[in-house]
Design a protein around this motif. Sequence first.
Motif, short mmCIF file in Angstrom:
data_model
loop_
_atom_site.label_atom_id
_atom_site.label_comp_id
_atom_site.label_asym_id
_atom_site.label_seq_id
_atom_site.Cartn_x
_atom_site.Cartn_y
_atom_site.Cartn_z
N LYS B 265 2.94 -5.20 -0.03
CA LYS B 265 3.75 -4.07 -0.52
C LYS B 265 4.67 -3.56 0.59
N LYS B 266 5.50 -2.58 0.22
CA LYS B 266 6.38 -1.97 1.21
C LYS B 266 5.65 -0.82 1.88
N THR B 283 11.15 2.34 7.28
CA THR B 283 12.43 1.63 7.22
C THR B 283 12.60 0.81 8.50
N ASP B 312 1.23 2.83 2.03
CA ASP B 312 2.19 1.96 1.35
C ASP B 312 2.87 2.69 0.20
N GLU B 313 3.77 1.97 -0.47
CA GLU B 313 4.65 2.61 -1.47
C GLU B 313 3.89 3.25 -2.63
#
Lengths: 207, 433
Positions: B265-266, B283, B312-313
């Motif tokens: 995941k991001k 970022t 995480d996101e």
Amino acid sequence: MAAIDPSKVRRYAHGSRVPGWDDAVDLSKAPAEVPDPATTPVPAELRAEIEQYMSRYPDFRSAAIPALHAAQRLHGWCSPTAVEQVACVMRLTPGYLTAVATFYDMFETVPKGRVDVYVCTNISCSLRGADRIHAAMQAAAGNDPEFHVKSFECLGACDIAPMASIDGEYVGPLTEADCRQIVEDVKAGRPVLESKQLRKRKTAGGT
Amino acid sequence: MQLLFDDIDQPGLNTLRVYQGERGGYEMLSRALDMEPADVLSQLQASGLRGRGGAGFAMGVKASFLPKGDMDKYVVCNADESEPGTFKDRELMQKNPHLLIEGLAIAAHAVGANKAFIFIRGEYDYVATILEEALEEAKAANLLGSLELWVHRGAGAYICGEETALLDALEGKRGNPRLKPPFPAVQGLYKGPTLINNVETLMNAPIILRMGGEEYAKIGVERSTGTKVVSVSGCVENPGNFEIVLGTPTREIIYDLAGGPLGGKKIKCFFPGGSSAPVLPGTDEYLDLPYDFDSMAKAGSMLGSGAIIVADEDVSIVDLALKTAKFYRHESCGKCTPCREGTNWTVKMLERIDSGEATPMDLDIMASVCDQIMGNCLCVLGDAMAMPIASMIKWFREEFEEHIEAARERNGLGAANPQFNADEAAGPMPALT
């Protein structure tokens, strides 16, 4: 805004909507004095242990926390008797020691189960489902008088999150099934969840 | 480069037989005892070693603040590791307790102290036992000379990691922070000059003596010398402790060492230095930052205790803020009003956001509460809540607002009003009458 429906307001047992404060002090009572050794029996082993701690420090009062640990181990909790015995050996007032005992999370001033189960519910563990584990642990042992299940702040073992400390033994990462296993292991007197003990784990970044 | 983690899992490293017999441990202590204290001190200063506990103050400089001369001086090792996300000292002490004892003895010689304590948090019971066993061995082998050293267990209070609160706890009181100055180096434990250092900091002392201070200073980057044990936790595949050279890119720590976020995941955001550090968004700009004291400070956060917590996101920022705030509310000692009340009100406001009773204006009230805690208390516990909460509002205000509106909707309260006044927003703020 809709009017408040009185039947939906949740109240605590004493009728208020706030949980209430700590037990109030009985102001009609004189403060307890340093216990009289002649009328306060102290188990010899506890006395020896506390005196040993007191001899370590330039100021004997430094032994307050180790002494309370010792008394809690013996009595199961920091009961008025336990505090009085420590006060008697250390020549301090019970009030001073109660003030210390109520400050720290590991001292209990109400009766508790023998086995301390601290479930970490802090940030890193809760990112990995600690609240679920805490609920499962409550379900598995919450009603058993033998256990003292407590949600705890970060126990310093986020590498095995979600984790718990069973009488000082760190285990994790836990699943709901592990919670039932922990209860069984404690009851059978076995080492707790041996395959998931932190002390057996290799360092992630070790060479 | 592995200095502290050099073959850390070697069986029996916690015994004197392996530590001294096979690894040449305690050699640096005996070398230090043959040196003048001032020379040991100058080696520590030359190394540029900054405190590893959170504040990042230069260790050698701190030690040099202790007055010279014949008096009762103390060295206290701060092993009350309670910062959420931090677990490096636990691993170091459990596996290599003698290195800490040696480092402590070297520091004690450097400042002329004859009594020392290791204040370890009470929850680390098994680690404390390992330390006590190691200490017994060292005492029996007569390695510590005239230094008297004891392991002291705490009883569970985050605030005791603050150095003056730790001193109060060690004196047998409730762990309340003291007014500074006087700093502990002048008036600390039992009113004597006291050097307080973190576990990892002290463990570096024998390594510095072995390499030489100037040689040690060549590791890492300018003003952030040496290696650092980083604890990575939260939503990552391979959480754990990793020793890195300061200045390593943050991305490398999170992705290469800790395996990256769970399930690819991001990263939404991460705490770069324990839960007290302002969060940074996941970022490229922030992930590419070198992990050292100054880069983190420049980015508006801090290296702190070196604990990276990754969210995480999928993590809700409101949940994360609430967990963080609740922790500090629970751990506030209650001595200073801004911290005691500020942490409590922040939790209440976050709960209102969650239950749908808040309006977007509450975010500004929350930010102003955080602002009024900062710098207004005896210690930085309140600041340690205010900084991450304020940073979450700064980076994720829109998500907070969406959460507020969605919760209001669920609660049947409708959109908060007024939302935005275009005329006022265009002109200057209306003056208060």
